[in-house]
Write an enzyme that holds these catalytic residues in place. Structure first.
Site, short mmCIF file in Angstrom:
data_model
loop_
_atom_site.label_atom_id
_atom_site.label_comp_id
_atom_site.label_asym_id
_atom_site.label_seq_id
_atom_site.Cartn_x
_atom_site.Cartn_y
_atom_site.Cartn_z
CG HIS A 1 24.89 10.54 7.26
ND1 HIS A 1 25.42 11.81 7.31
CD2 HIS A 1 25.00 10.15 5.96
CE1 HIS A 1 25.83 12.16 6.10
NE2 HIS A 1 25.59 11.17 5.26
CG HIS B 1 26.32 20.53 3.26
ND1 HIS B 1 27.64 20.32 3.53
CD2 HIS B 1 25.69 19.37 3.57
CE1 HIS B 1 27.81 19.08 3.98
NE2 HIS B 1 26.63 18.48 4.02
NE ARG C 1 33.56 15.97 -4.38
CZ ARG C 1 33.23 15.24 -3.31
NH1 ARG C 1 34.04 15.14 -2.30
NH2 ARG C 1 32.08 14.60 -3.27
CG ASP D 1 27.83 8.94 3.85
OD1 ASP D 1 26.66 9.09 3.41
OD2 ASP D 1 28.62 9.89 4.04
CG HIS E 1 30.05 16.62 7.00
ND1 HIS E 1 30.47 15.89 5.91
CD2 HIS E 1 28.72 16.85 6.81
CE1 HIS E 1 29.45 15.69 5.10
NE2 HIS E 1 28.38 16.27 5.62
CG HIS F 1 23.14 9.93 0.57
ND1 HIS F 1 23.01 11.29 0.64
CD2 HIS F 1 23.96 9.59 1.60
CE1 HIS F 1 23.72 11.76 1.66
NE2 HIS F 1 24.32 10.75 2.25
CE1 TYR G 1 29.86 16.70 1.67
CE2 TYR G 1 30.47 16.67 -0.64
CZ TYR G 1 29.53 16.51 0.35
OH TYR G 1 28.26 16.15 0.01
CG HIS H 1 20.74 16.30 5.49
ND1 HIS H 1 22.12 16.32 5.57
CD2 HIS H 1 20.35 17.59 5.35
CE1 HIS H 1 22.54 17.58 5.49
NE2 HIS H 1 21.48 18.37 5.37
CG ASP I 1 22.08 12.21 6.24
OD1 ASP I 1 21.58 11.10 5.96
OD2 ASP I 1 22.65 12.93 5.40
CD GLU J 1 25.03 15.72 7.32
OE1 GLU J 1 25.65 16.68 6.81
OE2 GLU J 1 24.46 14.85 6.64
CD GLU K 1 22.24 15.82 2.30
OE1 GLU K 1 22.23 14.80 3.03
OE2 GLU K 1 23.03 16.76 2.48
ZN ZN Z 1 26.05 11.27 3.33
FE FE Z 2 23.50 14.72 4.84
FE FE Z 3 26.42 16.33 4.77
#
Ligand code: ZN
Ligand code: FE
Ligand code: FE
Length: 283
Positions: free
Chosen positions: A182, A70, A40, A227, A110, A229, A73, A214, A179, A145, A259
């Protein structure tokens, strides 16, 4: 099947890279994911080359498949703010340079959120950003992704991902990470019709582009675009979906990263579950 699944989970780098690898071994993982920097924020510690070399030794000694790093974000290659775009490009270039210390692995990204500029403009900016940053000969393949379609996320359909791949000069350096949460949230019924979803992927993108998975169950029904999980088997996908994935000849050879909302013991249990669903002996 004599080969073991390359399955693992997202782990912290806070204790160092070798430590992260040893934690993965303790979980009986054979791949892993990690954030290349604060997810972040923007800052990244300088890599300790010896620590990374020791991680490589751990991975080699325990038969690990490719890792799936990864991106943070905060990176948005198609923001409406030019400074945010510039930051995302700098961060991507810097991360790929750092990944040279771990050659032959994947970097999951992403694609971005177009924040009201529209999908066409978003895809254009993503392609420009990739063209400006990827370097022929780099040791890392960047994976786009599949996204849930929350907000203005680009990459919620296979069509959008295909347009990105078609729009860059460096498509040989790019693949896709699917994913499961997703794609289901985006409206693809992976739980009910895995073959149909893979057929659609093949038609629009090409299954040779699919490089990593994922594995997440979803708290929300197919098409919800939320989204969120869930642990394997506790959500709308159900355990049958993951049993079908680990048994699938095309999917079972890909790195699979959990994840799910779990602590380390929970991850160890899910890794063991996947191994047993795949029929691995001693699992
Ligand atoms: Zn996600
Ligand atoms: Fe993912
Ligand atoms: Fe991701």
């Amino acid at each position: 099947m004599s080969e073991r699944l390359a399955v693992g989970c997202h782990l912290s780098t806070s204790g160092g890279y070798e430590r992260m690898g040893r934690t993965a071994v303790d979980l009986d993982a054979t791949t892993l994911a990690f954030f290349t920097r604060n997810p972040r924020g923007g800052g990244a510690k300088v890599l300790d080359g010896q620590d990374v070399a020791r991680l490589r030794d751990v991975l080699a000694a325990h038969g690990f498949g490719r890792l799936v790093a990864h991106a943070p974000y905060t990176m948005n290659l198609c923001s409406g703010n030019p400074e945010t775009v510039a930051f995302a490009r700098r961060t991507l270039a810097d991360d790929l340079e750092r990944m040279e210390a771990l050659p032959g692995n994947y970097y999951n990204l992403h694609p971005g959120s177009h924040v009201g500029q529209g999908v066409d403009r978003g895809i254009g900016l993503i392609c420009e950003g990739l063209d400006a940053t990827l370097e022929p000969g780099q040791a890392t393949m960047v994976l786009l992704e599949t996204m849930a379609g929350k907000g203005s996320e680009v990459g919620r359909s296979f069509e959008e991902l295909a347009r990105i791949l078609d729009g860059t000069r460096h498509d040989e350096l790019l693949g896709v990470c699917l994913d499961t949460c997703h794609v289901s949230d985006a409206g693809y019924d992976v739980a009910g019709d895995l073959e149909g979803v893979l057929g659609e992927f093949d038609r629009l993108i090409g299954l040779e582009r699919l490089r990593a998975l994922h594995l997440n169950d979803s708290k929300s029904p197919c098409g919800s675009r939320r989204d969120r999980h869930e642990r394997l088997g506790a959500g709308h996908l159900g355990i049958g979906c993951f049993a079908a994935i680990v048994a699938h000849p095309l999917l079972s050879t890909l790195p699979m990263v959990l994840e799910t909302p779990n602590d380390l013991a929970g991850y160890a249990a899910e890794i063991a579950l996947l191994r047993s669903l795949a029929g691995e002996r001693g699992a």
